[in-house]
Motif scaffolding. Structure first.
Motif, mmCIF file in Angstrom:
data_model
loop_
_atom_site.group_PDB
_atom_site.id
_atom_site.type_symbol
_atom_site.label_atom_id
_atom_site.label_comp_id
_atom_site.label_asym_id
_atom_site.label_seq_id
_atom_site.Cartn_x
_atom_site.Cartn_y
_atom_site.Cartn_z
ATOM 1 N N UNK A 1 30.232 52.106 85.829
ATOM 2 C CA UNK A 1 30.450 52.521 84.488
ATOM 3 C C UNK A 1 31.823 52.372 84.067
ATOM 4 N N UNK A 2 32.911 52.798 84.935
ATOM 5 C CA UNK A 2 34.413 52.656 84.688
ATOM 6 C C UNK A 2 34.753 51.271 84.706
ATOM 7 N N UNK A 3 34.260 50.282 85.441
ATOM 8 C CA UNK A 3 34.490 48.857 85.163
ATOM 9 C C UNK A 3 34.075 48.425 84.209
ATOM 10 N N UNK A 4 32.874 48.635 83.690
ATOM 11 C CA UNK A 4 32.246 48.110 82.391
ATOM 12 C C UNK A 4 33.038 48.542 81.278
ATOM 13 N N UNK A 5 33.483 49.955 81.253
ATOM 14 C CA UNK A 5 34.341 50.593 80.325
ATOM 15 C C UNK A 5 35.632 49.939 80.116
ATOM 16 N N UNK A 6 36.249 49.622 81.096
ATOM 17 C CA UNK A 6 37.540 49.064 81.148
ATOM 18 C C UNK A 6 37.455 47.412 80.727
ATOM 19 N N UNK A 7 36.486 46.942 80.909
ATOM 20 C CA UNK A 7 36.085 45.323 80.593
ATOM 21 C C UNK A 7 35.934 45.440 78.946
ATOM 22 N N UNK A 8 35.230 46.481 78.570
ATOM 23 C CA UNK A 8 35.009 46.566 76.959
ATOM 24 C C UNK A 8 36.107 47.069 76.342
#
Length: 160
Positions: A146-153
């Motif tokens: 979830x953190x990785x997706x949030x940072x990519x977004x």
């Protein structure tokens, strides 16, 4: 009874503790903590920071308090005492904070997007996937994925 508010809560808590044969948790001060002088604590504290942070030993899965103590010519109990008094956390919490920071950096870096979460957890120094996920979630309130997706977004929105 004539008790109000917080007095009732205290009474109820004491009754529940008596009913279930519970005792209040006492704060322990280990004997070895009081044996260390402030000068020795400061010296060990500086050594701990130098080895764990500056030398990056937090990334080494096998590096533990015994090895750190040997490198500092002391014992593991003294290392634990310094972590408790100077860092206000135990050795594992201290090291895992750096590991989580490392993992967060890797998870948000575009160069590592093709790496699996497990690979990143290993690079950060965690022994097991479970330990990594538990520590990450405890600190961040979300999974590494979830953190990785949030940072990519966030990067996508900043670039758009």
């Amino acid at each position: 009874y004539g008790l109000v508010g917080s007095e009732m809560c205290i009474r109820d808590r004491l009754n529940a503790m008596a009913k279930y044969n519970l005792t209040p948790k006492k704060e322990k001060v280990a004997r070895y903590q009081t044996l260390l002088s402030d000068k020795l604590k400061d010296c060990l504290y500086e050594g701990i920071l130098r080895i764990i942070v500056a030398e990056g030993k937090y990334k080494d899965k096998t590096y533990n308090t015994r090895k750190l103590a040997a490198d500092l010519n002391t014992n593991a109990r003294y290392i634990s005492a310094v972590c408790a008094t100077r860092l206000h956390k135990n050795y594992s919490e201290f090291v895992n904070d750096f590991r989580i920071n490392e993992a967060m950096s890797l998870l948000s870096d575009r160069r590592y997007t093709k790496m699996t979460i497990e690979d990143i957890s290993e690079m950060a120094g965690f022994n097991t996937r479970q330990s990594f996920y538990a520590n990450f979630y405890h600190r961040m309130g979300m999974t590494p994925c979830e953190y990785r997706k949030q940072q990519a977004q966030k990067k996508k929105e900043a670039g758009a």
